[in-house]
Write a protein that holds these residues in place. Structure first.
Motif, short mmCIF file in Angstrom:
data_model
loop_
_atom_site.label_atom_id
_atom_site.label_comp_id
_atom_site.label_asym_id
_atom_site.label_seq_id
_atom_site.Cartn_x
_atom_site.Cartn_y
_atom_site.Cartn_z
N ARG A 1 0.08 -3.35 3.15
CA ARG A 1 0.28 -2.21 4.05
C ARG A 1 -1.04 -1.75 4.66
NH1 ARG A 1 3.85 2.68 2.17
NH2 ARG A 1 4.58 3.23 4.22
N GLN A 2 -2.07 -1.60 3.84
CA GLN A 2 -3.36 -1.12 4.33
C GLN A 2 -3.98 -2.09 5.33
OE1 GLN A 2 -5.42 -0.45 0.64
NE2 GLN A 2 -4.59 1.62 0.42
N PHE B 1 6.72 0.62 6.83
CA PHE B 1 6.52 -0.42 5.83
C PHE B 1 7.57 -0.43 4.73
CE2 PHE B 1 4.39 -2.33 2.14
CZ PHE B 1 3.95 -3.51 2.71
N ASP B 2 8.12 0.71 4.36
CA ASP B 2 9.00 0.77 3.18
C ASP B 2 10.22 -0.15 3.28
OD1 ASP B 2 7.21 2.43 1.92
OD2 ASP B 2 8.31 4.27 2.42
N SER C 1 2.40 -0.05 9.67
CA SER C 1 2.33 0.54 8.32
C SER C 1 3.24 1.74 8.16
CB SER C 1 0.88 0.91 7.99
OG SER C 1 0.41 1.90 8.88
N ARG D 1 0.48 -2.40 -1.62
CA ARG D 1 -0.50 -1.46 -1.02
C ARG D 1 -1.51 -2.21 -0.16
NH1 ARG D 1 0.32 1.14 -5.71
NH2 ARG D 1 -1.31 0.03 -6.83
N ALA E 1 8.94 -3.61 2.70
CA ALA E 1 8.57 -3.84 1.30
C ALA E 1 9.81 -4.13 0.46
CB ALA E 1 7.80 -2.64 0.75
#
Length: 186
Positions: free
Chosen positions: A56-57, A15-16, A12, A53, A19
């Motif tokens: 990622r979580q 993650f960017d 996580s 979101r 994404a």
């Protein structure tokens, strides 16, 4: 054509970039006359907001707790992400021995061994988790190349819901496939 790439876990805290890759990948769904690979209309083919979101979580949820997810990315030597695969908990009660697979490969890197490499990696990881016995997946029935890849990787057809989706005026079925994890001595 074979391609040199590495497969690494996705966490996580990194993650960017993933994404951004996945947003670009999902935007290819049905683009330029290509078949849909997700049951989404072209206008809805985005990876952002709550969808991003939640993904990622779920990476931080402890393994085998409700909502867990583990993911890996395929990268070229320069670090560019060219594919991904994830395994996640089923939402139904009493299904902790099964997980659901999701994956994608960059449009320009398909048929180069990336998908098969990702599937082999996920299968190896899942086999090492003694609590898992099955990997399940769903694929649009019209996605012949993905179905062939899954079959070559050992998945078998377990059913199809015809006409499940009506997207952009087209009827589409949804095929379920599964892979029984085999371990030494069993």
């Amino acid at each position: 054509m074979s391609l040199t790439f590495s497969i690494k876990p996705l966490h996580s805290d990194a993650f960017d970039p993933f994404a951004a890759y996945l947003a670009d990948h999902v935007a290819d769904n049905g683009r330029d006359g290509m078949p849909l690979f997700q049951p989404l209309a072209r206008a809805d083919s985005r990876f952002e907001g709550e969808r991003a979101r939640a993904f990622r979580q779920a990476l931080d949820v402890p393994l085998f707790e409700p909502g867990w997810r583990r993911a890996w990315v395929a990268r070229l030597a320069d670090g560019r992400i060219i594919g991904h695969i994830d395994l996640r908990a089923r939402a139904e009660a009493h299904t902790s021995h099964r997980c659901i697979l999701g994956m994608g490969v960059d449009a320009g890197r398909r048929r180069t061994g990336v998908g098969a490499g990702l599937l082999a990696h996920a299968r190896e990881w899942a086999t090492s988790q003694t609590a898992l016995d099955w990997i399940d997946l769903q694929v649009l029935s019209s996605n012949d190349s993905a179905i062939r890849l899954y079959r070559r990787s050992g998945f078998v057809d377990i059913g199809e819901i015809v006409d499940l989706f009506r997207i952009e005026g087209r009827s589409m079925g949804f095929r379920s496939m599964a892979l029984k994890l085999m371990r030494e001595g069993h």
